[in-house]
Write an enzyme that holds these catalytic residues in place. Structure first.
Site, PDB file in Angstrom:
ATOM      1  CE  LYS A   1      13.530  43.051  68.649  1.00 17.73           C
ATOM      2  NZ  LYS A   1      13.170  42.922  67.102  1.00 17.73           N
TER       3      LYS A   1
ATOM      4  CE1 TYR B   1      16.224  44.449  70.112  1.00 17.80           C
ATOM      5  CE2 TYR B   1      16.436  43.309  72.033  1.00 17.80           C
ATOM      6  CZ  TYR B   1      16.438  43.297  70.857  1.00 17.80           C
ATOM      7  OH  TYR B   1      16.511  41.883  69.921  1.00 17.80           O
TER       8      TYR B   1
END
Length: 308
Positions: A179, A175
């Site tokens: 991001k 993640y």
């Protein structure tokens, strides 16, 4: 519905991905409250990306319609070329134009690195990073064609990064990497698309959603009591997103904002710090000594989320 009802987005057509729940739903409702016509995209998947359902997107469309707004549901997978292309087509064919793209869709598969399967890596990077790239690609192609045809374009893109992408987050290597990639994509897109009248910015939000309820369980468990400010409500993030997605944000591009509760922060990113230049090749020992001196002069990095 969220929003001041000033008509800030009247006449604009806005696409919001991952808009069936949480932040995306709050954004869709907020744009509609400001007069936008909204394409509500959501695959209807579970918190880990599994499954699909038309229900979440359609319920948001019904909420907008009940409040007097206009919206249409889109259930395509925006991490596929076909799904992303049809997202743009839906906006243009339904409402006649496209003005704002809010990339928000995502899910989590958290693991420590040594336990992180390749499939969990690929799935999270696919929906977050590829799921930003493809809608942006097809929306940008549409706006470029409009600009080349001599039409005025005042388009806006709002991408969704995270504090995990800016500082890192223990147990979220996939993640955090995705991001962080979104920030890089935002910076490039802002420069490449500026000549066509497109502004591209990113937010790093913090709010209570399905994705964050486990990560921030202690601080996000209880909504505010009656009359008390609910600091972790997703609706707190949407006003900034609406402004960035409106014509009122003219001149703002290539920037990253943190948004949480009642706080908005402009993130300043990587900048050159202390520097040493020998004017010739270093030996390893010299390079190490120089690096140690520079580190002693530099600012302490922000703390990785979850670090002990």
């Amino acid at each position: 519905m969220t929003g001041t009802g000033t008509g800030m987005c009247a006449g604009r057509v806005v696409v919001v991905t991952g808009a069936g729940r949480g932040l995306g739903r709050a954004h869709a409702l907020a744009f509609a409250a400001e007069g936008a016509q909204v394409v509500v995209n959501d695959l209807g998947a579970g918190p880990d990306g599994a499954g699909a359902s038309a229900g979440p997107a359609q319920r948001v469309v019904e909420e907008i319609a009940a409040a007097g707004g206009e919206a249409v549901a889109h259930g395509g997978d925006i991490a596929t070329a076909g799904g992303a292309a049809s997202l743009v087509t839906t906006a243009v064919e339904t409402f006649g134009r496209l003005d704002t793209l809010v990339n928000n869709a995502g899910f989590l598969r958290d693991r420590m690195l040594v336990n992180l399967d390749e499939d969990d890596w690929d799935a999270v990077v696919r929906v977050h990073l590829k799921g930003h790239f493809l809608p942006l690609k097809y929306a940008a192609a549409h706006w470029r064609a409009q600009a080349k045809a001599g039409r005025e374009v005042a388009a806006r893109v709002v991408n969704t990064s995270s504090g995990a992408g800016l500082l890192g987050s223990v147990g979220q290597g996939n993640y955090s990497a995705a991001k962080a990639g979104i920030v890089g994509l935002t910076l490039v897109a802002a420069q490449e698309l500026g000549p066509y009248g497109v502004q591209v910015n990113a937010i790093a939000p913090a709010a209570r959603t399905r994705m964050t309820e486990q990560t921030f369980a202690e601080t996000m468990a209880a909504p505010g009591a009656d009359g008390e400010f609910d600091a972790m409500a997703p609706e707190n993030v949407s006003p900034l997103v609406v402004w960035l997605g409106s014509a009122a944000s003219a001149g703002v591009t290539g920037r990253v904002f943190e948004a949480e509760a009642g706080r908005i922060t402009v993130m300043e990113g990587w900048r050159p710090g202390p520097t040493a230049d020998k004017g010739a090749r270093w030996t390893p020992a010299e390079a190490g000594g120089a690096a140690a001196r520079l580190l002693a002069e530099s600012a302490t990095p922000g703390r990785v989320y979850g670090a002990r």
